[in-house]
Each structure stands twice: as structure tokens, then as C-alpha cells.
Design a protein around this motif. Structure first.
Motif, PDB file in Angstrom:
ATOM      1  N   MET A   1       0.546  -0.913   0.125  1.00  0.00           N
ATOM      2  CA  MET A   1      -0.146   0.154   0.030  1.00  0.00           C
ATOM      3  C   MET A   1       0.945   1.422   0.021  1.00  0.00           C
ATOM      4  SD  MET A   1      -2.882   1.228   2.674  1.00  0.00           S
ATOM      5  CE  MET A   1      -1.824   1.423   4.039  1.00  0.00           C
ATOM      6  N   LEU A   2       1.908   1.245   0.877  1.00  0.00           N
ATOM      7  CA  LEU A   2       2.729   2.520   1.018  1.00  0.00           C
ATOM      8  C   LEU A   2       3.538   2.611  -0.509  1.00  0.00           C
ATOM      9  CD1 LEU A   2       3.717   2.357   4.497  1.00  0.00           C
ATOM     10  CD2 LEU A   2       2.194   3.799   3.434  1.00  0.00           C
ATOM     11  N   SER A   3       3.965   1.513  -1.071  1.00  0.00           N
ATOM     12  CA  SER A   3       4.795   1.530  -2.327  1.00  0.00           C
ATOM     13  C   SER A   3       3.962   2.079  -3.515  1.00  0.00           C
ATOM     14  CB  SER A   3       5.081   0.243  -2.709  1.00  0.00           C
ATOM     15  OG  SER A   3       4.283  -0.811  -3.122  1.00  0.00           O
ATOM     16  N   TYR A   4       2.653   1.857  -3.461  1.00  0.00           N
ATOM     17  CA  TYR A   4       1.670   2.229  -4.341  1.00  0.00           C
ATOM     18  C   TYR A   4       1.471   3.923  -4.459  1.00  0.00           C
ATOM     19  CZ  TYR A   4      -0.010  -2.192  -6.175  1.00  0.00           C
ATOM     20  OH  TYR A   4      -0.380  -3.309  -6.815  1.00  0.00           O
ATOM     21  N   THR A   5       1.930   4.346  -3.403  1.00  0.00           N
ATOM     22  CA  THR A   5       1.948   5.916  -3.216  1.00  0.00           C
ATOM     23  C   THR A   5       2.778   6.776  -4.180  1.00  0.00           C
ATOM     24  OG1 THR A   5       1.411   5.642  -0.820  1.00  0.00           O
ATOM     25  CG2 THR A   5       2.302   7.789  -1.365  1.00  0.00           C
ATOM     26  N   PHE A   6       3.638   5.735  -4.368  1.00  0.00           N
ATOM     27  CA  PHE A   6       4.860   6.618  -5.395  1.00  0.00           C
ATOM     28  C   PHE A   6       4.844   6.279  -6.699  1.00  0.00           C
ATOM     29  CE2 PHE A   6       6.949   6.252  -0.960  1.00  0.00           C
ATOM     30  CZ  PHE A   6       6.969   7.606  -0.844  1.00  0.00           C
ATOM     31  N   ARG A   7       3.847   5.592  -7.217  1.00  0.00           N
ATOM     32  CA  ARG A   7       3.557   5.219  -8.604  1.00  0.00           C
ATOM     33  C   ARG A   7       2.612   5.988  -9.235  1.00  0.00           C
ATOM     34  NH1 ARG A   7       2.581  -1.494  -8.669  1.00  0.00           N
ATOM     35  NH2 ARG A   7       4.600  -1.811  -7.885  1.00  0.00           N
ATOM     36  N   GLU A   8       2.666   6.344 -10.314  1.00  0.00           N
ATOM     37  CA  GLU A   8       1.705   7.359 -11.001  1.00  0.00           C
ATOM     38  C   GLU A   8       0.560   6.733 -11.655  1.00  0.00           C
ATOM     39  OE1 GLU A   8       0.371  10.359 -12.325  1.00  0.00           O
ATOM     40  OE2 GLU A   8       2.218  10.632 -11.260  1.00  0.00           O
ATOM     41  N   MET A   9      -0.437   6.485 -10.927  1.00  0.00           N
ATOM     42  CA  MET A   9      -1.564   6.065 -11.269  1.00  0.00           C
ATOM     43  C   MET A   9      -2.921   6.907 -11.731  1.00  0.00           C
ATOM     44  SD  MET A   9      -1.615   2.928  -8.609  1.00  0.00           S
ATOM     45  CE  MET A   9      -1.484   1.268  -9.430  1.00  0.00           C
ATOM     46  N   SER A  10      -2.382   8.075 -11.933  1.00  0.00           N
ATOM     47  CA  SER A  10      -3.510   9.016 -12.104  1.00  0.00           C
ATOM     48  C   SER A  10      -4.619   9.290 -11.018  1.00  0.00           C
ATOM     49  CB  SER A  10      -4.243   8.979 -13.546  1.00  0.00           C
ATOM     50  OG  SER A  10      -3.270   8.743 -14.833  1.00  0.00           O
ATOM     51  N   GLY A  11      -4.060   9.496  -9.991  1.00  0.00           N
ATOM     52  CA  GLY A  11      -5.147   9.544  -8.715  1.00  0.00           C
ATOM     53  C   GLY A  11      -5.692   8.372  -8.033  1.00  0.00           C
ATOM     54  N   TRP A  12      -5.466   7.237  -8.563  1.00  0.00           N
ATOM     55  CA  TRP A  12      -5.883   5.711  -8.190  1.00  0.00           C
ATOM     56  C   TRP A  12      -4.832   5.256  -7.075  1.00  0.00           C
ATOM     57  CZ3 TRP A  12     -10.826   4.599  -9.172  1.00  0.00           C
ATOM     58  CH2 TRP A  12     -11.444   4.984 -10.174  1.00  0.00           C
ATOM     59  N   GLU A  13      -3.905   5.911  -6.861  1.00  0.00           N
ATOM     60  CA  GLU A  13      -2.931   5.395  -5.830  1.00  0.00           C
ATOM     61  C   GLU A  13      -3.565   5.004  -4.498  1.00  0.00           C
ATOM     62  OE1 GLU A  13      -2.724   8.529  -6.799  1.00  0.00           O
ATOM     63  OE2 GLU A  13      -1.044   8.454  -8.589  1.00  0.00           O
ATOM     64  N   ASP A  14      -4.645   5.762  -3.939  1.00  0.00           N
ATOM     65  CA  ASP A  14      -4.856   5.557  -2.802  1.00  0.00           C
ATOM     66  C   ASP A  14      -6.050   4.250  -2.488  1.00  0.00           C
ATOM     67  OD1 ASP A  14      -6.724   6.983  -4.106  1.00  0.00           O
ATOM     68  OD2 ASP A  14      -7.628   7.925  -2.443  1.00  0.00           O
ATOM     69  N   LEU A  15      -6.707   4.382  -3.864  1.00  0.00           N
ATOM     70  CA  LEU A  15      -7.714   3.029  -4.125  1.00  0.00           C
ATOM     71  C   LEU A  15      -6.767   1.754  -4.228  1.00  0.00           C
ATOM     72  CD1 LEU A  15     -10.562   1.765  -4.044  1.00  0.00           C
ATOM     73  CD2 LEU A  15     -10.563   2.490  -6.369  1.00  0.00           C
TER      74      LEU A  15
END
Length: 131
Positions: free
Chosen positions: A84-98
Motif C-alpha cells: 500500500m505504501l509503495s503504491y503511493t509513489f507510482r503514477e496512477m492518475s489519482g488511483w494510488e489510494d484506492l
């Protein structure tokens, strides 16, 4: 697993409180510090409620004697938290939190299911008649 309290020990309730606070702080770190969203009291309370429910389920089952379930579920929570914390630094166009929360939830539920399976196998082996 000697570090875990014995079944029906009152130390499990201390573990539950610490577990709950750590989980709650993890969600706060992810949402409000790493993702830099504005502080929202309602969301803080929802995270607190979710942390209470998760830590309550895991630690009450540990209190009942399912120490293997506690260990495997906690491992799933830790792995899910790291992802979950690693997804914070990926570029997912605003979907990182979900995406991060879904990964956390997936690994938590997976750890719980594997823990239930391990406890079931342990109980079957324990009850198996000796030859």
C-alpha cells in the motif's frame, strides 16, 4: 511464537490496543502524510473504526488460542501495508489510494484465510488418532 501471550491472557488486550494504534497511524501516514491530502476528521474516525475492527478480530482470535492465525494474518497485514505504501509513489492518475487500500485489503484477507487454513490443519493433526 514464544513472544505471543498465552491463550486467555489479559496481555492480549494490551496487544490489541497497540495493534489498533499502529494500524491507525499507518493509515494516517499513508493518506495524510505521504499522499498529502488535507486532514479530515470524519476520515480519521473511519480509519480508527476500521483499525479497531481489524485488530479486534485478529487479537480476539489470538486470545482464544489461534496464535498461528494471528501470526499469519499479521504477516499479511505487514505485506499489504508495504505494498500500500509503495503504491503511493507510482503514477496512477489519482488511483494510488484506492489501489493501495485494495492491495492492503487483499493481503489482509489472504493472510486471514491462510491463517484459518493453518489453524484447521493444526487442529486436524492434533486430533488425529495416534497409531
Amino acid at each position: 511464537m514464544k513472544f505471543l501471550p498465552a491463550a486467555k491472557s489479559n496481555r492480549w488486550f494490551i496487544w490489541m490496543a497497540v495493534y489498533c494504534v499502529c494500524l491507525w497511524l499507518l493509515f494516517i501516514l499513508h493518506r495524510f502524510v505521504m499522499m498529502a491530502y488535507t486532514l479530515d476528521v470524519i476520515l480519521l474516525l473511519r480509519f480508527a473504526l476500521f483499525s479497531i475492527v481489524v485488530s479486534g478480530i485478529v487479537n480476539v482470535l489470538g486470545w482464544l488460542g489461534a496464535r498461528l492465525l494471528w501470526l499469519i494474518t499479521t504477516t499479511g497485514i505487514i505485506i499489504g501495508s508495504v505494498i500500500m505504501l509503495s503504491y503511493t509513489f507510482r503514477e496512477m492518475s489519482g488511483w494510488e489510494d484506492l489501489a493501495g487500500f485494495l492491495a492492503f485489503f487483499f493481503f489482509t484477507c489472504g493472510g486471514f484465510a491462510l491463517g484459518l487454513l493453518a489453524e484447521g490443519i493444526r487442529l486436524l493433526v492434533k486430533q488425529w488418532p495416534k497409531a
